[in-house]
Design an enzyme around this catalytic site. Structure first.
Site, PDB file in Angstrom:
ATOM      1  N   ARG A 152       0.859  -1.180   0.000  1.00 11.98           N
ATOM      2  CA  ARG A 152       0.000   0.000   0.000  1.00 11.98           C
ATOM      3  C   ARG A 152       0.899   1.235   0.000  1.00 11.98           C
ATOM      4  NH1 ARG A 152      -2.401  -3.338   4.117  1.00 11.98           N
ATOM      5  NH2 ARG A 152      -4.509  -4.036   3.564  1.00 11.98           N
ATOM      6  N   LYS A 175      -2.552  -1.946   7.906  1.00  7.81           N
ATOM      7  CA  LYS A 175      -3.693  -1.341   8.589  1.00  7.81           C
ATOM      8  C   LYS A 175      -3.845  -1.911   9.993  1.00  7.81           C
ATOM      9  CE  LYS A 175      -6.405  -0.212   4.475  1.00  7.81           C
ATOM     10  NZ  LYS A 175      -7.694  -0.397   3.767  1.00  7.81           N
ATOM     11  N   HIS A 245      -1.750   2.519  -6.299  1.00 12.43           N
ATOM     12  CA  HIS A 245      -2.581   1.318  -6.119  1.00 12.43           C
ATOM     13  C   HIS A 245      -2.518   0.414  -7.345  1.00 12.43           C
ATOM     14  CE1 HIS A 245      -5.809  -1.258  -4.753  1.00 12.43           C
ATOM     15  NE2 HIS A 245      -6.413  -1.086  -5.907  1.00 12.43           N
ATOM     16  N   ARG A 248       0.102  -2.122  -6.780  1.00 12.67           N
ATOM     17  CA  ARG A 248      -0.320  -3.134  -5.800  1.00 12.67           C
ATOM     18  C   ARG A 248      -1.274  -4.138  -6.447  1.00 12.67           C
ATOM     19  NH1 ARG A 248      -1.309  -4.433  -0.319  1.00 12.67           N
ATOM     20  NH2 ARG A 248      -3.484  -4.692   0.274  1.00 12.67           N
ATOM     21  N   HIS A 271      -4.561  -8.662   3.728  1.00 12.96           N
ATOM     22  CA  HIS A 271      -6.012  -8.514   3.827  1.00 12.96           C
ATOM     23  C   HIS A 271      -6.550  -9.340   4.990  1.00 12.96           C
ATOM     24  CE1 HIS A 271      -6.493  -7.402  -0.709  1.00 12.96           C
ATOM     25  NE2 HIS A 271      -6.226  -6.355   0.053  1.00 12.96           N
ATOM     26  N   TYR A 280      -9.846  -7.347  -5.301  1.00 12.86           N
ATOM     27  CA  TYR A 280      -8.594  -6.826  -5.848  1.00 12.86           C
ATOM     28  C   TYR A 280      -8.153  -7.621  -7.070  1.00 12.86           C
ATOM     29  CZ  TYR A 280      -7.130  -3.436  -2.299  1.00 12.86           C
ATOM     30  OH  TYR A 280      -7.016  -2.335  -1.502  1.00 12.86           O
TER      31      TYR A 280
END
Length: 302
Positions: A152, A175, A245, A248, A271, A280
């Site tokens: 990311r 995250k 992105h 990615r 994820h 994705y």
């Protein structure tokens, strides 16, 4: 409708407590805290000056309706609703609300366009540049690492020198401050070693552990990364719009096409849910059926 200024907003003691919980206990990033602050401020501006005990479902629906009138996209409205829903739940858990009125308000339906990716040849064209300047070596390492590890944008800019492990792997903080270890590919490792040789000669202004530095010798910002990517895309005569992105998603697509290992791609991308990986990598039902046929003991052909 009563307007709520920034000064008034900070006076909401419950909001201040909620933001502290997000910062200290949940350890959300400053970027996420900023988003929560802005969304809650917008909600309170729409609702007006009330006590939390008065909050009801109609008021939450007013937030959604007004946000539509303001021209916000469905995705932005749903983000605002999600933030407000979390805040209301916090009030319930602290006995400041008897129920969560935002739970009864449905999210706005939004289209989910599939992310775009470059094919292997286009990616090779993008990364096929040689520039021995500090910025050129930095950009080469930066882009090779983004594509080679599926990072990311925020993960790239947060990288520290100490995240490059002796094993040749990369420690990535994603995250929710969740960490994962990703192998660094041959091309990325070569570009990184050339950049690090120059990075050792630079004295950072403040953040001495930052991996990627700007011309001002400060930690590289997300906007600066995006601008440099655009610069190289144009320089390499790639005419489509390319975002961080895109790299990615290209990583995820190419790894999945080669390996057919959906769970492995999920781990590499960091994820939490497999469904996110499916979006994705634009999986279709046929591919999922193939995975099922090969993997499930009741489906395997004898």
């Amino acid at each position: 409708m009563n307007e709520v200024s920034v000064e008034d907003f900070t006076a909401y003691e419950a909001v201040t407590r909620f933001l502290k919980v997000l910062t200290i206990e949940r350890q959300l990033s400053s970027h996420t805290i900023g988003n929560y602050t802005r969304q809650l401020q917008a909600c309170l501006t729409i609702i007006g000056d009330i006590s939390w005990a008065q909050l009801n479902t109609q008021m939450v629906k007013k937030v959604v309706h007004t946000s539509k009138q303001q021209g916000l996209s469905p995705r932005s409205i749903n983000l605002r609703l999600s933030v407000f829903r979390n805040f209301c739940q916090y009030l319930v858990e602290n006995n400041e609300l008897s129920y969560n009125p935002a739970k009864q308000v449905h999210s706005v339906k939004e289209k989910k366009p599939l992310p775009k990716q470059l094919n292997a040849d286009e990616m090779a064209v993008l990364l096929n540049f040689d520039d021995d300047s500090f910025l050129g070596l930095r950009d080469k390492a930066m882009l090779e690492l983004m594509y080679g590890c599926g990072l990311r944008l925020s993960e790239l800019t947060q990288l520290n020198l100490t995240d490059i492990l002796d094993s040749g792997d990369l420690k990535v903080t994603g995250k929710g401050s969740k960490q994962r270890i990703i192998p660094i590919g041959r091309k990325a490792k070569l570009a990184l070693s050339k950049y690090l040789a120059q990075r050792k000669l630079v004295e950072p202004v403040d953040d001495h552990n930052a991996l990627f530095l700007s011309k001002q010798n400060r930690r590289l910002s997300q906007r600066q990364v995006a601008n440099r990517l655009t610069k190289w895309a144009q320089s390499q005569t790639l005419y489509q719009k390319i975002s961080p992105h895109t790299l990615r998603h290209s990583f995820a697509t190419h790894v999945l096409e080669s390996s057919k290992d959906l769970r492995g791609v999920q781990e590499l991308l960091g994820h939490a849910n497999l469904s996110t990986t499916q979006v994705y990598t634009h999986l279709n039902f046929q591919h999922l059926a193939e995975v099922y046929d090969k993997a499930h003991p009741r489906a395997k052909k004898k």
